[in-house]
Scaffold this motif. Sequence first.
Motif, PDB file in Angstrom:
ATOM      1  N   PRO A 169      -2.532  -5.415   4.868  1.00  0.00           N
ATOM      2  CA  PRO A 169      -3.747  -4.600   4.976  1.00  0.00           C
ATOM      3  C   PRO A 169      -3.794  -3.445   3.988  1.00  0.00           C
ATOM      4  O   PRO A 169      -4.856  -3.117   3.453  1.00  0.00           O
ATOM      5  N   ALA A 170      -2.640  -2.845   3.706  1.00  0.00           N
ATOM      6  CA  ALA A 170      -2.601  -1.690   2.803  1.00  0.00           C
ATOM      7  C   ALA A 170      -2.972  -2.061   1.377  1.00  0.00           C
ATOM      8  O   ALA A 170      -3.323  -1.192   0.578  1.00  0.00           O
ATOM      9  N   ALA A 171      -2.916  -3.361   1.050  1.00  0.00           N
ATOM     10  CA  ALA A 171      -3.254  -3.808  -0.297  1.00  0.00           C
ATOM     11  C   ALA A 171      -4.685  -4.316  -0.390  1.00  0.00           C
ATOM     12  O   ALA A 171      -5.096  -4.838  -1.428  1.00  0.00           O
ATOM     13  N   CYS A 172      -5.446  -4.135   0.688  1.00  0.00           N
ATOM     14  CA  CYS A 172      -6.827  -4.622   0.749  1.00  0.00           C
ATOM     15  C   CYS A 172      -7.820  -3.474   0.697  1.00  0.00           C
ATOM     16  O   CYS A 172      -7.516  -2.350   1.112  1.00  0.00           O
ATOM     17  N   VAL A 173      -9.010  -3.769   0.204  1.00  0.00           N
ATOM     18  CA  VAL A 173     -10.104  -2.802   0.205  1.00  0.00           C
ATOM     19  C   VAL A 173     -11.178  -3.282   1.174  1.00  0.00           C
ATOM     20  O   VAL A 173     -11.620  -4.439   1.118  1.00  0.00           O
ATOM     21  N   VAL A 174     -11.588  -2.388   2.066  1.00  0.00           N
ATOM     22  CA  VAL A 174     -12.683  -2.637   3.007  1.00  0.00           C
ATOM     23  C   VAL A 174     -13.937  -1.956   2.476  1.00  0.00           C
ATOM     24  O   VAL A 174     -13.892  -0.790   2.064  1.00  0.00           O
ATOM     25  N   LEU A 175     -15.058  -2.666   2.498  1.00  0.00           N
ATOM     26  CA  LEU A 175     -16.359  -2.089   2.164  1.00  0.00           C
ATOM     27  C   LEU A 175     -17.199  -2.070   3.422  1.00  0.00           C
ATOM     28  O   LEU A 175     -17.430  -3.113   4.043  1.00  0.00           O
TER      29      LEU A 175
END
Length: 228
Positions: free
Chosen positions: A163-169
């Motif tokens: 999750p820490a390597a993902c971007v949420v929009l």
Amino acid sequence: MSDLPAAVLLDMDGLLVDTEPLWTIAEHEAAARLGREFTPEMKQAMIGHGIDTAVPIMLEMLGAPAAEEPATAEFLLRRSAELFREPGAIIPQPGAPELLGVLTAAGVPTALVSSSFRSLVDPVVALLGARHFTVTVAGDEVERRKPHPDPYLAATRLLGVDPAACVVLEDSLTGAAAGVAAGCVTVLVPSMPIPAGQDLPPVQARVANLHEVDLALLAGLVRRSDAT
């Protein structure tokens, strides 16, 4: 481009597609069935919530009995599904098709992560193009919906990424809170004006629209997150 996110996780209503007017029609009709009037204040309070948390908020603000929750939820889901399936009813948000195309071309895994139920997610996926989404998560497929982190954590598990390597929009404060709680780099793209004095989740960035989101921005956010 190096340092791209392991995945980009995208909200649906308000972010990728302008379905809020359809929801608002159903919400006005639901309030009218109870002999009451739906207001902009109710809309603001409900934005980003799943049906299980939005309906209690609506009923409380309407001054309607909590016993009306099951019937009201059933009506909203049924009526919204009808509206979603009307030809031309679902309209992509400015910049959404272009961003999806860029992510697909760059090979960045993506997830559509919505509090809406599967019956509402599928018409949107069909409109935008299923090829643009590696996985999709609907609100009736997780135990707890936004603002809880469960939907985003479910997406990262399906993708097999950190999750820490993902971007949420996200376009709503509720959704942004879910992204932050999941430990993702979170970008707020408000679809409605945020009331003055409203506390914001500790997002990493805030932009005006999806036209401002590109690979350079995403890579920069990931680098900044790695450095902290």
